[in-house]
Design a protein around this motif. Structure first.
Motif, PDB file in Angstrom:
ATOM      1  N   UNK A 250      72.572  56.829  28.812  1.00  0.00           N
ATOM      2  CA  UNK A 250      72.539  57.240  30.203  1.00  0.00           C
ATOM      3  C   UNK A 250      71.272  58.044  30.486  1.00  0.00           C
ATOM      4  N   UNK A 251      70.692  57.822  31.623  1.00  0.00           N
ATOM      5  CA  UNK A 251      69.564  58.629  32.062  1.00  0.00           C
ATOM      6  C   UNK A 251      68.239  58.268  31.423  1.00  0.00           C
ATOM      7  N   UNK A 252      68.214  57.341  30.493  1.00  0.00           N
ATOM      8  CA  UNK A 252      66.983  56.914  29.867  1.00  0.00           C
ATOM      9  C   UNK A 252      66.353  57.957  28.978  1.00  0.00           C
ATOM     10  N   UNK A 253      67.102  59.019  28.597  1.00  0.00           N
ATOM     11  CA  UNK A 253      66.558  60.060  27.737  1.00  0.00           C
ATOM     12  C   UNK A 253      67.048  59.861  26.319  1.00  0.00           C
ATOM     13  N   UNK A 254      66.376  60.506  25.379  1.00  0.00           N
ATOM     14  CA  UNK A 254      66.724  60.359  23.968  1.00  0.00           C
ATOM     15  C   UNK A 254      67.067  61.722  23.370  1.00  0.00           C
ATOM     16  N   UNK A 255      67.993  61.715  22.415  1.00  0.00           N
ATOM     17  CA  UNK A 255      68.245  62.886  21.601  1.00  0.00           C
ATOM     18  C   UNK A 255      67.974  62.483  20.157  1.00  0.00           C
ATOM     19  N   UNK A 256      67.886  63.467  19.273  1.00  0.00           N
ATOM     20  CA  UNK A 256      67.493  63.175  17.899  1.00  0.00           C
ATOM     21  C   UNK A 256      68.545  62.321  17.198  1.00  0.00           C
ATOM     22  N   UNK A 257      68.108  61.618  16.158  1.00  0.00           N
ATOM     23  CA  UNK A 257      69.014  60.770  15.393  1.00  0.00           C
ATOM     24  C   UNK A 257      70.122  61.589  14.747  1.00  0.00           C
ATOM     25  N   UNK A 258      69.791  62.794  14.255  1.00  0.00           N
ATOM     26  CA  UNK A 258      70.812  63.634  13.625  1.00  0.00           C
ATOM     27  C   UNK A 258      71.832  64.100  14.654  1.00  0.00           C
ATOM     28  N   UNK A 259      71.384  64.393  15.865  1.00  0.00           N
ATOM     29  CA  UNK A 259      72.328  64.782  16.914  1.00  0.00           C
ATOM     30  C   UNK A 259      73.249  63.619  17.260  1.00  0.00           C
ATOM     31  N   UNK A 260      72.689  62.429  17.344  1.00  0.00           N
ATOM     32  CA  UNK A 260      73.510  61.252  17.608  1.00  0.00           C
ATOM     33  C   UNK A 260      74.531  61.040  16.500  1.00  0.00           C
ATOM     34  N   UNK A 261      74.116  61.254  15.235  1.00  0.00           N
ATOM     35  CA  UNK A 261      75.035  61.084  14.110  1.00  0.00           C
ATOM     36  C   UNK A 261      76.173  62.094  14.183  1.00  0.00           C
ATOM     37  N   UNK A 262      75.860  63.336  14.553  1.00  0.00           N
ATOM     38  CA  UNK A 262      76.883  64.360  14.691  1.00  0.00           C
ATOM     39  C   UNK A 262      77.880  63.993  15.784  1.00  0.00           C
ATOM     40  N   UNK A 263      77.373  63.600  16.926  1.00  0.00           N
ATOM     41  CA  UNK A 263      78.261  63.256  18.040  1.00  0.00           C
ATOM     42  C   UNK A 263      79.155  62.078  17.678  1.00  0.00           C
ATOM     43  N   UNK A 264      78.570  61.066  17.065  1.00  0.00           N
ATOM     44  CA  UNK A 264      79.355  59.907  16.642  1.00  0.00           C
ATOM     45  C   UNK A 264      80.427  60.312  15.635  1.00  0.00           C
ATOM     46  N   UNK A 265      80.070  61.188  14.682  1.00  0.00           N
ATOM     47  CA  UNK A 265      81.025  61.630  13.665  1.00  0.00           C
ATOM     48  C   UNK A 265      82.171  62.403  14.296  1.00  0.00           C
ATOM     49  N   UNK A 266      81.848  63.289  15.235  1.00  0.00           N
ATOM     50  CA  UNK A 266      82.881  64.077  15.893  1.00  0.00           C
ATOM     51  C   UNK A 266      83.819  63.185  16.708  1.00  0.00           C
TER      52      UNK A 266
END
Length: 414
Positions: A250-266
């Motif tokens: 959403x929004x065309x913005x990016x967050x870090x790969x580690x942040x994405x991994x954390x969110x996915x894990x949670x």
């Protein structure tokens, strides 16, 4: 997939960032202790990437599609003629090609993810030495090293793998083929196949190659579930709705790969959470919640977004993202401990005691150990790799694990 798991898996890493050399023996609970956060963070990230870099097995045939097709056609023809010797010769060659192919697929996945997670433009900027993975269950090891700007991955059997035909039946509309895969006298896999064409042989060998890689679990390159809870989880959880939306593009913005991994894990841990399962761990959970000032919590989903509502001792209910920092850092870990594992999974947690009072750390460690033992008694295999610099954590683990020394391993990054 293969059901037999290794009793131990060792990972030798040399020349990874500031880590000169470290050898990790992974057990159901592995504790990483380091003077410097960068060491432990780099190590736990590398281990997570080794465990989660899933290769696209559907592309196994792409590397040598012409040669694979030719060998499968000859193997099928040999089977039709009941020529066992030639059939075994061709199946061995097929497996050799697939073994090379899976190494190249893993190399591509690892190279891309090393760049994303370590924020470098080339894998050789962070890994200048090598990584080796080996276990007691698999009589081979995996070598990973820089080659150019990317990584090269190779499977190194101690002996050449052999395919052995255990049975062959001619059926009305195909062939019944029983095949085992051996290294020396050791049987790595056995497969009963029904094949109607050379293409079926190719599909069956692609599957057996996945079983082969799975022998290195928990470092099995994505064939098992893996989760990462990073050291910046408190700050990410404070912006969880926005961050979750950004991981979906959403929004065309990016967050870090580690942040994405954390969110996915949670999110995955929340999806697997079942309220009735808390009862078996209720006493130890309540100790953690009491130290956090949480009277109770509940979980519901809005679309696919988990909304964790907390009843705090000093105010009305709040969502996780609006709670104090120590609650935001601890509750994702608690949720992972209370979530029912799949048949096998590995969880990586950076700075497990993050922002916690010593008493809260001790309570969390007791819950962690009890959770491992509880799920193990239910036939669920969960490995946990945690990093810490807290004497309270080490003391609590030592006390909790006094009667379970075979369950845990401790290493020090140097």
């Amino acid at each position: 997939m293969g059901k037999v798991l290794a009793q131990w898996v060792k990972v030798l890493i040399e020349g990874l960032g500031a880590i000169e050399r470290v050898e990790v023996e992974l057990k159901p609970l592995t504790v990483i202790v380091s003077k410097c956060t960068y060491f432990s963070s780099s190590l736990i990230t590398a281990l997570y990437l080794l465990a989660s870099s899933y290769p696209d097995f559907s592309k196994l045939n792409d590397f040598t599609v012409t040669e694979i097709s030719r060998l499968c056609e000859r193997a099928y023809s040999s089977a039709l003629k009941s020529n066992i010797q030639m059939l075994e010769e061709y199946t061995r060659k097929i497996f050799d090609l697939y073994l090379d192919g899976i190494g190249r697929l893993i190399a591509g996945s690892l190279s891309r993810r090393f760049k994303e997670f370590f924020n470098v433009d080339a894998a050789n900027k962070v890994l200048k030495g090598f990584i080796k993975v080996f276990s007691d269950e698999a009589p081979y090891h995996v070598e990973i090293e820089p080659r150019g700007l990317d990584l090269a991955v190779s499977f190194k059997p101690l002996d050449k793998p052999l395919a052995k035909v255990e049975g062959l039946r001619h059926l009305r509309d195909g062939l019944g083929l029983s095949l085992s895969l051996l290294i020396g006298e050791r049987e790595l896999a056995r497969r009963d196949m029904f094949v109607k064409s050379p293409l079926d042989i190719a599909s069956e060998f692609a599957y057996m190659t996945r079983i082969f890689a799975d022998k290195l679990a928990p470092i099995s390159f994505g064939s098992r579930d893996s989760y990462l809870f990073t050291s910046d989880r408190a700050s990410i959880m404070s912006d969880m709705p926005i961050a979750y939306g950004l991981t979906l593009g959403y929004g065309g913005r990016r967050i870090s790969a580690k942040s994405q991994a954390l969110i996915s894990s949670y999110v995955e841990a929340a999806k697997k959470f079942k309220a009735e399962l808390v009862e078996q761990l209720e006493a130890d959970l309540n100790l953690v919640l009491e130290e956090l000032g949480v009277k109770s919590f509940s979980l519901r989903f809005m679309a696919s977004y988990p909304m964790l509502s907390l009843d705090l001792s000093w105010r009305d209910k709040v969502l996780l993202e609006d709670s104090p920092m120590e609650v935001r850092s601890c509750m994702p870990v608690v949720m992972s401990l209370l979530s029912e594992p799949s048949d096998f999974e590995v969880v990586f947690i950076e700075d497990v005691e993050l922002n916690l009072h010593p008493r809260a750390s001790r309570s969390l460690m007791k819950l962690l150990v009890k959770s491992l033992l509880h799920w193990s008694s239910k036939g669920k295999k969960r490995f946990m790799v945690i990093s810490t610099k807290s004497p309270e954590v080490l003391s609590a683990l030592s006390e909790a694990m006094r009667d379970y020394s075979s369950l845990t391993a401790m290493i020090e990054a140097k």
